[in-house]
Enzyme design. Sequence first.
Site, PDB file in Angstrom:
ATOM      1  N   HIS A   1      40.668  41.557  45.681  1.00 41.93           N
ATOM      2  CA  HIS A   1      41.742  42.395  46.223  1.00 41.93           C
ATOM      3  C   HIS A   1      43.061  41.988  45.580  1.00 41.93           C
ATOM      4  CE1 HIS A   1      42.979  39.555  49.850  1.00 41.93           C
ATOM      5  NE2 HIS A   1      43.004  38.925  48.691  1.00 41.93           N
TER       6      HIS A   1
ATOM      7  N   CYS B   1      49.440  36.696  45.361  1.00 36.14           N
ATOM      8  CA  CYS B   1      48.511  37.745  45.818  1.00 36.14           C
ATOM      9  C   CYS B   1      48.875  39.099  45.200  1.00 36.14           C
ATOM     10  CB  CYS B   1      48.513  37.860  47.336  1.00 36.14           C
ATOM     11  SG  CYS B   1      47.923  36.378  48.154  1.00 36.14           S
TER      12      CYS B   1
ATOM     13  N   HIS C   1      42.393  39.217  42.596  1.00 33.67           N
ATOM     14  CA  HIS C   1      41.729  37.910  42.664  1.00 33.67           C
ATOM     15  C   HIS C   1      40.689  38.042  43.764  1.00 33.67           C
ATOM     16  CE1 HIS C   1      44.855  37.886  45.729  1.00 33.67           C
ATOM     17  NE2 HIS C   1      44.046  37.101  46.412  1.00 33.67           N
TER      18      HIS C   1
ATOM     19  N   HIS D   1      37.757  36.364  46.841  1.00 36.57           N
ATOM     20  CA  HIS D   1      37.442  35.369  47.878  1.00 36.57           C
ATOM     21  C   HIS D   1      35.960  35.489  48.218  1.00 36.57           C
ATOM     22  CE1 HIS D   1      41.661  34.504  48.750  1.00 36.57           C
ATOM     23  NE2 HIS D   1      41.897  35.798  48.774  1.00 36.57           N
TER      24      HIS D   1
ATOM     25  N   ASP E   1      30.592  44.318  49.628  1.00 36.27           N
ATOM     26  CA  ASP E   1      30.057  43.180  48.868  1.00 36.27           C
ATOM     27  C   ASP E   1      30.244  43.396  47.367  1.00 36.27           C
ATOM     28  OD1 ASP E   1      28.693  40.774  48.390  1.00 36.27           O
ATOM     29  OD2 ASP E   1      26.768  41.829  48.224  1.00 36.27           O
ATOM     30  N   HIS E   2      30.879  42.425  46.712  1.00 38.29           N
ATOM     31  CA  HIS E   2      31.134  42.491  45.267  1.00 38.29           C
ATOM     32  C   HIS E   2      31.923  43.732  44.870  1.00 38.29           C
ATOM     33  CE1 HIS E   2      28.142  39.282  45.295  1.00 38.29           C
ATOM     34  NE2 HIS E   2      28.530  38.958  44.076  1.00 38.29           N
TER      35      HIS E   2
ATOM     36  N   GLU F   1      38.945  34.532  55.123  1.00 34.97           N
ATOM     37  CA  GLU F   1      39.219  34.735  53.708  1.00 34.97           C
ATOM     38  C   GLU F   1      38.921  33.438  52.948  1.00 34.97           C
ATOM     39  OE1 GLU F   1      42.945  36.882  52.466  1.00 34.97           O
ATOM     40  OE2 GLU F   1      43.447  34.858  51.788  1.00 34.97           O
TER      41      GLU F   1
END
Lengths: 139, 137
Positions: free
Chosen positions: A14, A33, A39, A41, A79-80, A124
């Site tokens: 995100h 951010c 980037h 998590h 997911d991903h 996160e």
Amino acid sequence: MVTITRKIEFPASHLYHNPAFSAEENRRIFGKCNNPHGHGHNYTLEVTVAGEPDSVTGMVLDLTELKDLLDREIMQRMDHRFLNYEVAELKDKIPTCENIAIVIWNLLAPRIRQGKLHRVRLYESPELFADCYGDGAGR
Amino acid sequence: MKVTLTRRYSFSASHRLHSAKLSEADNQRLYGKCSNPYGHGHNYIVEVALGGPVDPATGMIANLANLDSYVREHVLSDFDHRYLNEEIAVFKTIVPTSENLCIEIFNRLKGFPGARLERVRIEETSKNSFEYSGESK
């Protein structure tokens, strides 16, 4: 009342950027951010459902059903993925922990057929998490 | 929509559980090895939970950088690598149990200007944890 909690993990990326802010404001408010390529998590999601154990099955709800629901609504969606661009529910929102937790609450709450969604906790990182209790009392 | 945001911090400090209101024998009986005369230490984990509306412009309850610096200034810089009994004023008169530590940290953080302080939770070890949410709850 008894609660049961199921945990899943999903890596995703995100970035924080509000087009209404100037580049300098985005940088000042969101810091790293705001880096333009995003980037990631390893998100950990804990979903807690509250209810009374069924007198026949002894279950608040069938965990397999919850597992399938989380797979269908959360894993397949997030997911991903790059949350800003690939998750429609987050399109016009800053994908902070708070906002993702709210989106997850809204996806799950109406789809839980036994018991009631009590809490969505989204980590996160081990150092930061958001809890969403919906509009109910919660704690 | 009720949402809270929780951030985990850590500091290392020593303390001794010993009440001047009790006899030596009673201190030893009540606190056991936690009353050993030179104190002992822990790696404390402090969870700080904030509540309040999510700002639609930022998606945040509070800016984490602001929270980090507030916690650093009001808690971590005073507590980290210190002997709580001697170096934190309030613990000269009350016993620095983690219950009292929770209350002290809550009181130090409740003035955070960015959001409402919901709860302070302390892990003294991975086996013991303590929570304080203020008086009115």
